[in-house]
Design a protein around this motif. Structure first.
Motif, PDB file in Angstrom:
ATOM      1  N   PHE A  19       0.979  -0.937  -0.019  1.00 20.07           N
ATOM      2  CA  PHE A  19       0.014   0.014  -0.002  1.00 20.07           C
ATOM      3  C   PHE A  19       0.777   1.155   0.199  1.00 20.07           C
ATOM      4  CE2 PHE A  19      -2.022   3.326   2.268  1.00 20.07           C
ATOM      5  CZ  PHE A  19      -3.354   3.575   1.194  1.00 20.07           C
ATOM      6  N   LEU A  20       1.714   1.430   0.962  1.00 21.15           N
ATOM      7  CA  LEU A  20       2.632   2.444   1.018  1.00 21.15           C
ATOM      8  C   LEU A  20       3.663   2.629  -0.106  1.00 21.15           C
ATOM      9  CD1 LEU A  20       3.742   2.160   4.580  1.00 21.15           C
ATOM     10  CD2 LEU A  20       2.219   3.799   3.668  1.00 21.15           C
ATOM     11  N   CYS A  21       4.002   1.800  -1.056  1.00 21.43           N
ATOM     12  CA  CYS A  21       4.798   1.725  -2.031  1.00 21.43           C
ATOM     13  C   CYS A  21       3.898   2.039  -3.256  1.00 21.43           C
ATOM     14  CB  CYS A  21       5.629   0.486  -2.384  1.00 21.43           C
ATOM     15  SG  CYS A  21       6.982   0.342  -1.073  1.00 21.43           S
ATOM     16  N   LEU A  22       2.969   1.515  -3.377  1.00 25.26           N
ATOM     17  CA  LEU A  22       1.944   1.876  -4.367  1.00 25.26           C
ATOM     18  C   LEU A  22       1.440   3.402  -4.236  1.00 25.26           C
ATOM     19  CD1 LEU A  22       0.563   0.971  -6.954  1.00 25.26           C
ATOM     20  CD2 LEU A  22      -1.258   0.019  -5.582  1.00 25.26           C
ATOM     21  N   PHE A  23       1.369   3.731  -2.906  1.00 25.17           N
ATOM     22  CA  PHE A  23       0.801   5.063  -3.082  1.00 25.17           C
ATOM     23  C   PHE A  23       1.891   6.089  -3.221  1.00 25.17           C
ATOM     24  CE2 PHE A  23       1.528   8.585   0.307  1.00 25.17           C
ATOM     25  CZ  PHE A  23       0.408   9.572  -0.207  1.00 25.17           C
ATOM     26  N   ASP A  24       3.253   5.765  -2.712  1.00 21.58           N
ATOM     27  CA  ASP A  24       4.176   6.848  -2.895  1.00 21.58           C
ATOM     28  C   ASP A  24       4.693   6.815  -4.455  1.00 21.58           C
ATOM     29  OD1 ASP A  24       6.103   8.809  -1.704  1.00 21.58           O
ATOM     30  OD2 ASP A  24       7.639   7.379  -1.716  1.00 21.58           O
ATOM     31  N   GLY A  25       4.850   5.608  -4.984  1.00 23.87           N
ATOM     32  CA  GLY A  25       5.001   5.529  -6.189  1.00 23.87           C
ATOM     33  C   GLY A  25       4.134   6.569  -7.018  1.00 23.87           C
ATOM     34  N   THR A  26       2.963   6.029  -7.083  1.00 15.95           N
ATOM     35  CA  THR A  26       1.831   6.896  -7.774  1.00 15.95           C
ATOM     36  C   THR A  26       2.047   8.328  -7.568  1.00 15.95           C
ATOM     37  OG1 THR A  26       0.333   5.071  -7.571  1.00 15.95           O
ATOM     38  CG2 THR A  26      -0.561   6.886  -8.018  1.00 15.95           C
ATOM     39  N   ARG A  27       2.315   8.663  -6.440  1.00 13.72           N
ATOM     40  CA  ARG A  27       2.451  10.037  -5.965  1.00 13.72           C
ATOM     41  C   ARG A  27       3.713  10.893  -6.623  1.00 13.72           C
ATOM     42  NH1 ARG A  27       5.388  13.136  -3.131  1.00 13.72           N
ATOM     43  NH2 ARG A  27       6.829  11.444  -2.016  1.00 13.72           N
ATOM     44  N   ARG A  28       4.759  10.022  -6.614  1.00 14.80           N
ATOM     45  CA  ARG A  28       5.936  10.716  -7.332  1.00 14.80           C
ATOM     46  C   ARG A  28       5.899  10.665  -8.907  1.00 14.80           C
ATOM     47  NH1 ARG A  28      11.177   7.756  -4.355  1.00 14.80           N
ATOM     48  NH2 ARG A  28      10.583   8.120  -2.398  1.00 14.80           N
ATOM     49  N   LEU A  29       4.968   9.400  -9.375  1.00 18.67           N
ATOM     50  CA  LEU A  29       4.804   9.682 -10.789  1.00 18.67           C
ATOM     51  C   LEU A  29       4.256  10.695 -11.322  1.00 18.67           C
ATOM     52  CD1 LEU A  29       4.274   5.982 -11.973  1.00 18.67           C
ATOM     53  CD2 LEU A  29       6.019   7.181 -12.772  1.00 18.67           C
ATOM     54  N   CYS A  30       3.175  11.125 -10.644  1.00 20.49           N
ATOM     55  CA  CYS A  30       2.157  12.126 -10.832  1.00 20.49           C
ATOM     56  C   CYS A  30       2.924  13.446 -10.722  1.00 20.49           C
ATOM     57  CB  CYS A  30       0.789  12.015 -10.175  1.00 20.49           C
ATOM     58  SG  CYS A  30      -0.171  10.531 -10.715  1.00 20.49           S
ATOM     59  N   ALA A  31       3.702  13.514  -9.619  1.00 17.05           N
ATOM     60  CA  ALA A  31       4.116  15.017  -9.402  1.00 17.05           C
ATOM     61  C   ALA A  31       5.488  15.104 -10.202  1.00 17.05           C
ATOM     62  CB  ALA A  31       4.405  14.758  -7.769  1.00 17.05           C
ATOM     63  N   ASN A  32       6.303  14.176 -10.188  1.00 21.84           N
ATOM     64  CA  ASN A  32       7.524  14.529 -10.831  1.00 21.84           C
ATOM     65  C   ASN A  32       7.651  13.953 -12.130  1.00 21.84           C
ATOM     66  OD1 ASN A  32       8.258  15.643  -8.264  1.00 21.84           O
ATOM     67  ND2 ASN A  32       8.911  13.713  -7.754  1.00 21.84           N
ATOM     68  N   GLY A  33       6.676  13.220 -12.698  1.00 19.55           N
ATOM     69  CA  GLY A  33       6.876  12.648 -14.238  1.00 19.55           C
ATOM     70  C   GLY A  33       7.492  11.314 -13.985  1.00 19.55           C
ATOM     71  N   VAL A  34       7.520  10.569 -15.112  1.00 18.67           N
ATOM     72  CA  VAL A  34       8.074   9.239 -15.060  1.00 18.67           C
ATOM     73  C   VAL A  34       9.575   9.158 -15.031  1.00 18.67           C
ATOM     74  CG1 VAL A  34       8.455   7.120 -16.786  1.00 18.67           C
ATOM     75  CG2 VAL A  34       6.352   8.546 -16.816  1.00 18.67           C
ATOM     76  N   HIS A  35      10.291   8.500 -13.707  1.00 23.39           N
ATOM     77  CA  HIS A  35      11.513   8.009 -13.738  1.00 23.39           C
ATOM     78  C   HIS A  35      11.687   6.741 -12.739  1.00 23.39           C
ATOM     79  CE1 HIS A  35      10.028  10.031  -9.801  1.00 23.39           C
ATOM     80  NE2 HIS A  35      11.245   9.461  -9.413  1.00 23.39           N
ATOM     81  N   GLY A  36      12.860   6.220 -12.955  1.00 20.57           N
ATOM     82  CA  GLY A  36      13.271   4.996 -12.695  1.00 20.57           C
ATOM     83  C   GLY A  36      12.539   4.344 -11.416  1.00 20.57           C
TER      84      GLY A  36
END
Length: 188
Positions: A19-36
């Motif tokens: 849950f935490l990794c999916l939340f934070d990964g989605t947040r980072r993707l939407c906020a900062n764009g696609v990165h590794g």
């Protein structure tokens, strides 16, 4: 009902991490764009949720298939082809076995042919009733386990959707720039 505390602890730890990794990964993707790192975090967490949910749904479908095969209605079994040539004792034993099996499978009181050729209703003994209670208990536990597995599969889907939704919503929040010092040192 928690059957194994070890499985429960691993599911809770794995679920919270996913849950935490999916939340934070989605947040980072939407906020900062696609990165590794964000893509890797999101894909791994989504995979964990899909794995747990898929296993729970597989368990549900397997239990339902087993129950549907085992709980079939007792079909009217035709007597053997050589029924008329059997002795009266053999006829009674065979028809009594059929009536007992019908009682075990469906709980219905079937009729059987006694030695005199009369049709009688099967009267279960205490052992027959005890065996039937065990069968009913097994079916009830298996049905409960199947429903629990379906609920678990749906829960994993909901957890994944909520994590993604929260990640998207949190990425929309604008972070304020840190406040600089109030006075300039170069004005003197």
């Amino acid at each position: 009902m928690i059957e194994s505390w070890v499985d429960f602890v691993f599911s809770v730890i794995g679920g919270a991490a996913a849950f935490l990794c999916l939340f934070d990964g989605t947040r980072r993707l939407c906020a900062n764009g696609v990165h590794g790192k964000a893509v890797l975090m999101t894909v791994l967490a989504a995979g964990i949720c899909a794995l747990y949910g898929g296993f729970a749904y597989w368990k549900y479908s397997d239990l339902k298939a087993t129950l549907s095969m085992n709980q079939r209605k007792a079909a009217a079994v035709q007597p053997p082809a050589n029924w008329n040539r059997l002795s009266p004792e053999k006829k009674e034993v065979l028809s009594l076995a059929r009536a007992r099996r019908a009682f075990m499978e469906s709980g219905t009181l079937a009729s059987y042919v006694d030695r005199g050729g009369e049709t009688r209703t099967f009267a279960p003994t205490q052992d027959d009733v005890t065996r039937r209670e065990r069968v009913v208990t097994y079916y009830a536990r298996a049905e409960y386990s199947a429903r629990s597995s379906l609920a678990e599969a749906l829960l994993w889907l909901i957890i994944a959707l909520v994590a993604v939704l929260f990640g998207i919503l949190m990425s929309l929040e604008k972070v304020r720039a840190p406040a600089g010092p109030t006075g300039e040192l170069g004005d003197a």
